[in-house]
Write an enzyme that holds these catalytic residues in place. Structure first.
Site, PDB file in Angstrom:
ATOM      1  CG  HIS A  79      -1.841   1.149   1.328  1.00 44.20           C
ATOM      2  ND1 HIS A  79      -2.853   1.406   0.430  1.00 44.20           N
ATOM      3  CD2 HIS A  79      -1.899   2.146   2.248  1.00 44.20           C
ATOM      4  CE1 HIS A  79      -3.499   2.499   0.787  1.00 44.20           C
ATOM      5  NE2 HIS A  79      -2.941   2.968   1.887  1.00 44.20           N
ATOM      6  CD  GLN A  81       7.760   0.903  -1.729  1.00 45.56           C
ATOM      7  OE1 GLN A  81       8.081   1.412  -2.787  1.00 45.56           O
ATOM      8  NE2 GLN A  81       8.415   1.125  -0.607  1.00 45.56           N
ATOM      9  CG  HIS A  83      -0.608   5.857  -1.019  1.00 43.78           C
ATOM     10  ND1 HIS A  83      -1.404   6.967  -1.121  1.00 43.78           N
ATOM     11  CD2 HIS A  83      -1.361   4.906  -0.438  1.00 43.78           C
ATOM     12  CE1 HIS A  83      -2.589   6.700  -0.626  1.00 43.78           C
ATOM     13  NE2 HIS A  83      -2.595   5.452  -0.206  1.00 43.78           N
TER      14      HIS A  83
END
Length: 107
Positions: A79, A81, A83
């Site tokens: 999650h 990474q 973003h």
């Protein structure tokens, strides 16, 4: 350097990635209406947030390479990474869109 927890690093990726993406989107919206000064400011802000996120990502990579931290592949890591990568892509597209709007507005 102070020890940074894995959870703190992931939080920094999510927060700074989200901020960078938001600023890049704001830059595109400003450029669409011809406010290129604001667009450039927002891109600068996006770049600063990406730089901060990249710092934490690099810290994690280097710590793992030194054998100090083993970053497990978890949903929350993915999650974080995700973003960061979405923010980088959005910023890159925003840069192109700003240039395109400049061309359109100059005609």
């Amino acid at each position: 350097m102070t020890e940074i927890s894995l959870e703190d690093i992931i939080t920094e990726l999510v927060v700074n990635g989200g901020s960078a993406k938001s600023k890049a989107m704001q830059a595109m919206k400003a450029a669409r209406v011809g406010d290129f000064a604001t667009a450039e400011i927002r891109i600068s802000e996006a770049n600063a947030a990406l730089q901060q996120a990249h710092y934490f990502q690099t810290e994690l990579i280097q710590a793992e390479a030194r054998g100090e931290k083993k970053a497990s592949v978890s949903l929350i890591m993915v999650h974080g990474q995700d973003h960061l990568m979405n923010a980088m892509t959005t910023r890159d597209i925003a840069l192109e869109m700003i240039e395109m709007y400049k061309l359109l507005k100059s005609k």
